[in-house]
Design a protein around this motif. Structure first.
Motif, short mmCIF file in Angstrom:
data_model
loop_
_atom_site.label_atom_id
_atom_site.label_comp_id
_atom_site.label_asym_id
_atom_site.label_seq_id
_atom_site.Cartn_x
_atom_site.Cartn_y
_atom_site.Cartn_z
N GLU A 245 -85.96 32.70 -39.01
CA GLU A 245 -85.82 33.57 -40.17
C GLU A 245 -86.39 32.85 -41.40
OE1 GLU A 245 -85.70 35.93 -42.83
OE2 GLU A 245 -84.80 36.83 -41.02
N THR A 252 -78.35 33.89 -40.04
CA THR A 252 -78.84 34.48 -38.78
C THR A 252 -78.06 35.73 -38.41
OG1 THR A 252 -77.42 32.84 -37.71
CG2 THR A 252 -79.79 32.38 -37.76
N LEU A 254 -77.17 38.04 -40.24
CA LEU A 254 -77.65 39.19 -41.03
C LEU A 254 -79.15 39.36 -40.91
CD1 LEU A 254 -75.56 38.60 -44.29
CD2 LEU A 254 -74.88 39.76 -42.18
N SER A 255 -79.74 38.62 -39.98
CA SER A 255 -81.20 38.63 -39.83
C SER A 255 -81.65 39.59 -38.74
CB SER A 255 -81.70 37.21 -39.52
OG SER A 255 -83.05 37.24 -39.11
N TYR A 256 -82.48 40.56 -39.09
CA TYR A 256 -83.05 41.48 -38.10
C TYR A 256 -83.92 40.73 -37.11
CZ TYR A 256 -85.47 45.56 -36.20
OH TYR A 256 -85.97 46.53 -35.34
N ALA A 299 -79.15 44.42 -39.31
CA ALA A 299 -79.70 43.34 -38.50
C ALA A 299 -79.65 43.67 -37.01
CB ALA A 299 -78.92 42.05 -38.78
#
Length: 951
Positions: A245, A252, A254-256, A299
């Motif tokens: 990311e 992580t 909240l990471s798509y 995400a």
């Protein structure tokens, strides 16, 4: 393949579809939240949770601190008001104890990582699953699959299975298989990997600054493998991983790119995806409540764990739907997965948690058996220079124990002392300690750190490191570490440490089992879950050899019922209440393990000193098979005489007597027509006063009066020779047949002591007791022990006129300086068990062969059974005639043992591998106290033991 698809997938789809069709958008969004609940808070918290369930339709609860009873009641309450069954979650990495009081604690993952046999990890997972199911928990946020490469990791550490990717993966896979066999969802965490961080995501956002190749080969490796084995859920961590990311501040979780592109698409994970707790600083610092929940959904997460503000989050998500930031189809996708998980976990047929027997079900015998098995298979022998481990040749060892660390060590020290004398040595300073240790040739150092949580401090203090190295430099040392393996990274050198044992945790079970391993009762099997510098690699572990010493465990470990053995406690209470004896010790061992060892009552009826397991009883005629018989067998095995040797050939004084032609076999089988006993003391009494005569006694020791028979009471020194002459000249019984007699053991005492030119006390110590570790088995106990450790026998009002305390009760033995072949020995159940186990093991014990197997068989044989003689050579054996009560009548014909006049009994059965020992002073206050004998208490207990056999 979707791991959430149930076996009855059509019914599952119908159930899910039906619920989906009935839900409003608010109810659907509510399903995506799992809120933390407590069972130890007040009514306001309960009302708060009820409001979230009723008004906001939350999908699940993760229970935190409390008790199982309170949690069960609240679970039932909350489930009863929820329109859709709640998914109950829990952090139970090492069992329910991680959050709940009064529940079972299993070892931490680092300890389990040392186990070679992964089937045991599967059993562990299965047992944790049973506990979860019993308490109405549907998802356990375990296992941790982080590969703990960084020893300084502040939050993972002991929660990891270790530093090796294969070991971590295999252990996690086994745990998942076990827990999911109980239809409890497992959740691998913390994706993409929290093992090589030096900060805690509860407090900040940890950074993993590795390239994609490294992440793929280490951190992501377990997940790729576990996804092939139906792992049902994954928890995504709050980490900053630049290779995954680009936005460094975006966790992580909240990471798509991490959740959707990597986890769901590239790795193709189809199970339930959930965030780590959203109230942790690693996530909550990024955005405010509501925003963070929306970001987690965007995400790609399905379930939002521990949101800070559910109403705000729902409002934010609904607004995002209205503004086409997120679609209702996206919400439906995750709701469907949540409902599928609920169906998979059995919530389509929800039942309330049964409150009855909850505590017992969550703290069962099965739990302790598994715990013991896990610990036995984890403890790791790292170094064994000069084969210092396990400890052999106890007769040549003088052992000290030194404690390092700040946690309790009681269970370790007590178990060490079960095997031999171990002296606890301490000093105010290093010089004092080193000086004290000079007189010892082996030092066991125990390093004990808190077992309260896996996060507790484990490091040595600088002072302890100096002391350790100096003690090791000047002594032969075994270091036993009851702490994280990482503690050993502080040692600059291992060179002077002869034996190094890693026990991982400072639990009672770990301490006890580790001590047993040091003495060779249990073999070491573990391997290092992490490397130690460049000296000991991950996977290293030495396998020790068994010395076949007695181990210590619980009844079910050897196929006995602890519940049925509790009947012994009941009958012991009856003995005390009816004053059949002031106190007693009882021991039961089976298959080489002592599983019942208790002391009851007091030394006397005055009830001033309670009986302890290490107190010493006058064991009376048990002396015959525990002192004289081993020496007789030893001589026979060496060919000094045989069973057909006559007394005339054995002892010149018997030549031409009426006992000249009696054989060893006859007299030791009690078939030699000898008198039962001779009351030698009567001839020493004044014929008028019936008091001890001044002709034979003096109040002070002199050359003429040298045999101490009591306080201020000394018998003529030459009296034993008079006794032997009396035996030689005594009339024989006219009738041929069985008659129990003490006299053969008077005769053999004379023979043995003349042969060796040493007394039985010295001989038994040198030949047997010292090397067996039977340190509290001795004649003349007052020469070695305090009276407070010796249990009195009789209030003698007919001869000594005093309390017989520390002197042998049997007068024939007393007249032989307290060292009789038939009586005189003092001991406790623990020591006697060692000798009886030596017999059961056909002459082998503690790494030493004392007798050939055939010698034991030769003496444990009835030679005159056809003449209704039940006895072997020296050994008593089960009754042949119905009127005899030698045993309960429930043991095998191969069994053997003996009873004693003072209220003692020992018996061993090769068929069931059971040893039973009962010691008491039933002759207190007088020998007329016959209740124990009349009610057959000793054999009644033997029957209870037989009844307790499960398999």
């Amino acid at each position: 393949m979707d791991p959430l698809i149930a076996q009855d997938s059509l019914a599952q789809k119908k159930w899910v579809d039906t619920l989906m069709d009935q839900m409003t958008i608010d109810q659907k969004i509510g399903q995506l939240f799992m809120v933390q609940a407590y069972s130890n808070k007040d009514i306001s918290h309960t009302n708060f949770i009820q409001n979230l369930i009723k008004k906001h339709h939350i999908g699940g609860l993760i229970f935190m601190q409390g008790t199982p009873e309170s949690q069960a009641k609240l679970t039932n309450k909350y489930q009863s008001i929820s329109k859709t069954p709640l998914l109950i979650g829990f952090d139970g990495e090492w069992g329910l104890d991680m959050r709940l009081k009064n529940t079972y604690r299993f070892p931490w993952n680092m300890t389990l990582g040392a186990i070679r046999n992964n089937k045991l990890i599967e059993k562990f997972g299965e047992q944790v699953g049973k506990h979860c199911k019993r308490l109405g928990i549907h998802i356990n946020f375990a296992p941790v699959v982080d590969i703990n490469i960084n020893p300084e990791n502040p939050i993972i550490g002991n929660r990891s299975f270790g530093e090796g990717r294969e070991n971590v993966t295999n252990k996690a896979s086994a745990f998942i298989k076990g827990i999911q066999s109980q239809y409890v969802l497992a959740s691998a965490k913390h994706f993409p990997g929290h093992g090589d961080t030096d900060s805690d995501s509860h407090k900040t956002l940890p950074v993993l600054d590795f390239d994609i190749e490294r992440l793929d080969s280490i951190e992501l490796y377990p997940y790729k493998q576990l996804f092939k084995s139906n792992l049902t859920s994954v928890m995504v961590a709050h980490l900053s991983v630049k290779a995954l990311e680009p936005s460094q501040d975006l966790p992580t979780s909240l990471s798509y790119k991490v959740v959707t592109e990597l986890l769901k698409e590239k790795l193709n994970f189809k199970g339930l995806v959930l965030t780590d707790a959203l109230n942790m600083k690693g996530a909550s610092n990024f955005a405010k409540p509501g925003d963070i929940d929306l970001a987690a959904l965007q995400a790609g997460n399905d379930l939002l764990l521990i949101p800070e503000d559910v109403p705000a989050a729902i409002s934010k998500i609904k607004k995002a739907i209205d503004e086409n930031i997120i679609t209702e189809e996206r919400i439906d996708f995750s709701v469907r997965k949540v409902l599928m998980a609920k169906y998979w976990a059995g919530l389509s047929e929800f039942k309330l948690v049964e409150l009855e027997n909850l505590q017992e079900d969550l703290n069962s015998i099965s739990d302790e058996l598994l715990h013991r098995e896990l610990v036995e298979n984890s403890i790791t022998l790292i170094k064994n220079e000069s084969l210092v481990f396990p400890i052999q040749n106890l007769d040549k060892k003088k052992i000290a124990y030194v404690k390092l660390g700040d946690a309790q060590n009681r269970d370790f020290v007590n178990m060490l002392k079960n095997y031999t004398d171990v002296t606890v040595v301490s000093g105010k300073n290093l010089d004092e300690l080193v000086t004290k240790l000079k007189s010892y040739n082996l030092v066991i150092i125990g390093y004990h750190k808190s077992n309260l949580t896996p996060w507790k401090e484990y490091k040595f203090k600088d002072k302890e490191l100096v002391w350790l190295q100096e003690i090791a430099r000047t002594n032969t040392v075994i270091l036993d570490v009851f702490a994280s393996p990482y503690s050993l990274l502080q040692l600059k050198t291992f060179e002077n440490i002869n034996g190094l044992l890693l026990s991982y945790q400072n639990s009672k079970i770990s301490q006890e089992i580790s001590a047993q391993m040091i003495f060779g009762a249990i073999e070491t099997k573990g391997k290092l879950p992490v490397s130690l510098k460049n000296i000991f690699s991950e996977g290293h572990g030495l396998l020790s050899t068994s010395l076949q010493r007695l181990a210590y465990s619980i009844p079910e470990d050897v196929g006995l019922s602890s519940k049925k053995l509790e009947k012994i406690d009941s009958i012991a209470q009856i003995v005390l209440e009816e004053k059949m004896a002031p106190g007693m010790q009882v021991l039961v061992a089976r298959k080489g393990k002592i599983v019942y060892q208790k002391a009851f009552g007091y030394h006397t009826n005055k009830k001033q000193v309670m009986v302890k397991n290490n107190d010493m009883y006058d064991i009376a005629s048990l002396t015959k098979i525990l002192a004289s018989l081993p020496l007789i067998m030893e001589l026979e095995e060496r060919g000094i005489f045989n069973l057909n040797t006559t007394l005339g050939n054995l002892i010149p004084k018997f030549k031409n007597s009426n006992k000249d032609t009696l054989t060893v076999k006859e007299v030791l089988s009690h078939y030699g027509r000898l008198k039962s006993w001779i009351p030698f003391y009567i001839n020493t009494l004044d014929s008028i006063t019936n008091e001890p005569s001044n002709e034979f006694y003096n109040q002070k020791r002199t050359e003429e009066f040298g045999i101490r028979v009591g306080d201020k009471m000394y018998l003529k020194t030459d009296y034993p020779s008079i006794m032997l002459d009396s035996i030689i000249s005594a009339e024989q019984r006219l009738r041929v047949g069985y008659k129990y007699s003490d006299l053969p053991f008077y005769i053999f005492k004379n023979y043995i002591e003349n042969y060796y030119k040493q007394d039985l006390n010295e001989l038994t110590q040198e030949h047997f007791y010292k090397s067996l570790g039977a340190t509290q088995t001795t004649y003349l106990p007052l020469n070695k022990f305090s009276k407070k450790n010796i249990i009195p026998t009789e209030l003698d009002d007919y001869y000594r006129n005093q309390l017989v305390h520390g002197y042998v009760h049997d007068l024939g033995a007393a007249f032989q300086k307290g060292i009789g072949g038939h009586a005189g020995l003092f001991s406790n159940t623990n020591d006697i068990a060692k000798i009886m186990q030596l017999y059961l093991q056909k002459g082998y014990y503690g790494g030493k062969r004392y007798f050939k197997s055939e010698t034991i068989d030769k003496f444990n044989h009835r030679y005159y059974a056809n003449n209704q003689v039940r006895r072997g050579i020296g050994f008593d054996k089960p009754q042949i005639r119905e009127r005899e009560k030698a045993t309960c009548g429930c043991v095998s014909d191969e069994s053997f043992g003996h009873s004693g006049f003072t209220g003692t009994y020992t018996w061993a059965d090769p068929e069931t591998e059971i040893i039973y020992i009962f010691l008491s002073n039933r002759v207190y206050p007088t020998a007329d106290n016959m209740g124990l004998i009349r009610k057959n208490i000793r054999t009644e207990i033997q029957q209870y033991i037989q009844d307790a056999i499960l398999y």
